[in-house]
Design a protein around this motif. Structure first.
Motif, PDB file in Angstrom:
ATOM      1  N   VAL A   1       0.971  -1.051  -0.148  1.00  0.00           N
ATOM      2  CA  VAL A   1       0.033   0.066  -0.030  1.00  0.00           C
ATOM      3  C   VAL A   1       1.105   1.156   0.158  1.00  0.00           C
ATOM      4  O   VAL A   1       1.763   1.223   0.938  1.00  0.00           O
ATOM      5  CB  VAL A   1      -0.983   0.064   1.288  1.00  0.00           C
ATOM      6  N   VAL A   2       0.676   1.994  -0.852  1.00  0.00           N
ATOM      7  CA  VAL A   2       1.409   3.201  -1.044  1.00  0.00           C
ATOM      8  C   VAL A   2       0.641   4.634  -1.356  1.00  0.00           C
ATOM      9  O   VAL A   2      -0.510   4.523  -1.985  1.00  0.00           O
ATOM     10  CB  VAL A   2       2.471   3.241  -2.320  1.00  0.00           C
ATOM     11  N   ASP A   3       1.085   5.526  -0.877  1.00  0.00           N
ATOM     12  CA  ASP A   3       0.684   7.042  -1.262  1.00  0.00           C
ATOM     13  C   ASP A   3       1.271   7.339  -2.846  1.00  0.00           C
ATOM     14  O   ASP A   3       2.343   7.624  -2.834  1.00  0.00           O
ATOM     15  CB  ASP A   3       0.930   8.119  -0.356  1.00  0.00           C
ATOM     16  N   VAL A   4       0.164   7.448  -3.649  1.00  0.00           N
ATOM     17  CA  VAL A   4       0.732   7.859  -4.957  1.00  0.00           C
ATOM     18  C   VAL A   4       1.531   8.963  -5.219  1.00  0.00           C
ATOM     19  O   VAL A   4       2.159   9.278  -6.139  1.00  0.00           O
ATOM     20  CB  VAL A   4      -0.299   7.692  -6.083  1.00  0.00           C
ATOM     21  N   THR A   5       1.496  10.103  -4.196  1.00  0.00           N
ATOM     22  CA  THR A   5       2.020  11.083  -4.416  1.00  0.00           C
ATOM     23  C   THR A   5       3.485  11.244  -3.795  1.00  0.00           C
ATOM     24  O   THR A   5       4.195  12.141  -4.111  1.00  0.00           O
ATOM     25  CB  THR A   5       1.254  12.271  -3.731  1.00  0.00           C
ATOM     26  N   LYS A   6       4.016   9.975  -3.251  1.00  0.00           N
ATOM     27  CA  LYS A   6       5.136   9.853  -2.845  1.00  0.00           C
ATOM     28  C   LYS A   6       6.023   8.906  -3.623  1.00  0.00           C
ATOM     29  O   LYS A   6       7.077   8.512  -3.085  1.00  0.00           O
ATOM     30  CB  LYS A   6       5.086   9.522  -1.261  1.00  0.00           C
ATOM     31  N   LEU A   7       5.475   8.601  -4.922  1.00  0.00           N
ATOM     32  CA  LEU A   7       6.476   7.663  -5.605  1.00  0.00           C
ATOM     33  C   LEU A   7       7.577   8.483  -6.164  1.00  0.00           C
ATOM     34  O   LEU A   7       7.394   9.316  -6.662  1.00  0.00           O
ATOM     35  CB  LEU A   7       5.553   7.244  -6.729  1.00  0.00           C
ATOM     36  N   GLY A   8       8.771   7.776  -6.025  1.00  0.00           N
ATOM     37  CA  GLY A   8       9.956   8.389  -6.479  1.00  0.00           C
ATOM     38  C   GLY A   8      10.259   8.202  -8.063  1.00  0.00           C
ATOM     39  O   GLY A   8       9.515   7.487  -8.586  1.00  0.00           O
ATOM     40  N   ALA A   9      11.349   8.717  -8.239  1.00  0.00           N
ATOM     41  CA  ALA A   9      11.694   8.654  -9.813  1.00  0.00           C
ATOM     42  C   ALA A   9      11.993   7.384 -10.193  1.00  0.00           C
ATOM     43  O   ALA A   9      11.404   6.623 -11.377  1.00  0.00           O
ATOM     44  CB  ALA A   9      12.711   9.497 -10.320  1.00  0.00           C
ATOM     45  N   PRO A  10      12.706   6.536  -9.640  1.00  0.00           N
ATOM     46  CA  PRO A  10      12.954   5.218 -10.018  1.00  0.00           C
ATOM     47  C   PRO A  10      11.661   4.375 -10.041  1.00  0.00           C
ATOM     48  O   PRO A  10      11.496   3.500 -10.905  1.00  0.00           O
ATOM     49  CB  PRO A  10      13.918   4.491  -9.165  1.00  0.00           C
TER      50      PRO A  10
END
Length: 354
Positions: A89-98
């Motif tokens: 489960v992730v927050d899509v606003t915090k996805l990094g470039a990689p």
């Protein structure tokens, strides 16, 4: 004594009824919970989710609306099932470039086929939830455009003599001396047509026939000095009744960019200026209908749609997607450049413009 016995029997009967009611309510809640769980599991099987992912999605489904629109199941597998990584489960606003790069590479391995498959999956999700997208039909009837031009004698070349002659003519046109000679040129005359929604329309014609003028007229970007007659309507609303620039856009054929910015920065800047449009509203309605119908969407499609519907991001997953499908990922960190600064090629610059 008889009255006392009757009161005891009534009290006993009342207690039995209350116990039966509690038992029925408890049984109903168990059956309802079982039905909901079975519905979620059945929907999860359609998208090939394991038990842990089902529990994770159930946790996402219980979040408030604002958080639910930003939270998704992110698949960390890059296509190799042997790496042992799964979904989290992730927050899509915090996805990094990689993570964004890996996600797009997994979604679109072959541009010709995977891009169409991605769009079809998005449309299938929307249709499954019963969300109807808005459609716009553009009509133009008896459209005529005229331009008033000044009559120029000789060749209007930027020579010293022509400049001097123009100055003398301007002096001669002072009030009371000589009137300005003008001519009317018809660019378009009585053109009618319909642009249907959900289609790609190709406009063909020789140079100077009025293709650019027609597109500018339909998008509301026509020069105010031109005389326009006829009707242009969007779903029955004329251009004077709304702001056409919020519904349509005209893309110029000229490559006007900031040369000191990279390709990625240019697309990110354009994305922030344009905003997310109606994607946020569509996603809100979509997630609400899916929650009501107990539908579990494809995690990858859900992650993609939520990531591109977040407003105010400095960089977006949409940029990585556009770079991939336009073949600009190989020059994403290269300056755009211009005639004085070395940058990307002419073909790549044209794709950045488009």
């Amino acid at each position: 004594m008889a009255q006392l016995v009757g009161a005891d029997e009534i009290e006993s009967f009342r207690i039995e009824l209350s116990e039966i009611g509690r038992s029925l309510r408890s049984s109903f809640r168990r059956h309802a919970t079982s039905f909901r769980n079975n519905s979620v599991v059945s929907s999860a099987k359609d998208v090939d989710l394991d038990d842990e992912s089902v529990l994770q999605w159930a946790a996402i489904d219980r979040l408030p609306t604002f958080e639910r629109l930003r939270t998704s199941l992110f698949d960390e597998n890059d296509g190799n099932e042997a790496d042992g990584r799964g979904r989290r489960v992730v927050d899509v606003t915090k996805l990094g470039a990689p993570e964004r790069h890996m996600f797009i590479e997994k979604l679109i391995k072959h541009i010709e086929h995977d891009n169409l498959r991605l769009l079809q999956k998005i449309r299938k999700r929307i249709d499954t939830a019963g969300v109807k997208l808005s459609a716009i039909e553009v009509r133009y009837t008896n459209l005529s455009i005229e331009a008033e031009c000044e009559v120029v004698y000789g060749k209007p070349l930027p020579t010293l003599w022509n400049s001097l002659k123009s100055m003398l003519l301007e002096l001669a046109r002072l009030p009371g001396l000589q009137s300005k000679q003008e001519a009317k040129i018809g660019i378009m005359n009585g053109v009618s047509g319909i642009i249907k929604p959900g289609r790609m329309t190709l406009l063909l014609g020789p140079p100077g026939c009025g293709k650019t003028t027609l597109l500018k007229a339909l998008s509301g970007n026509l020069n105010k000095s031109l005389k326009v007659t006829g009707d242009i309507s969007y779903n029955g609303y004329k251009l004077e009744e709304f702001v056409a620039q919020k519904t349509s856009a005209y893309i110029s054929q000229y490559d006007l960019h900031i040369p000191e910015m990279t390709v990625r920065e240019t697309l990110d800047f354009s994305s922030r200026c344009q905003g997310i449009g109606s994607r946020g509203d569509i996603l809100t309605v979509l997630t609400r209908k899916e929650k009501e119908a107990k539908i579990v969407p494809d995690p990858d499609i859900d992650t993609y749609m939520k990531a591109i519907a977040v407003e105010g991001q400095k960089t977006s997953l949409q940029t990585d997607y556009i770079l991939k499908i336009l073949g600009l990922d190989i020059c994403a960190d290269t300056f755009v450049g211009d005639a004085m600064r070395r940058g990307i090629s002419g073909g790549q610059k044209k794709r950045v413009t488009a």
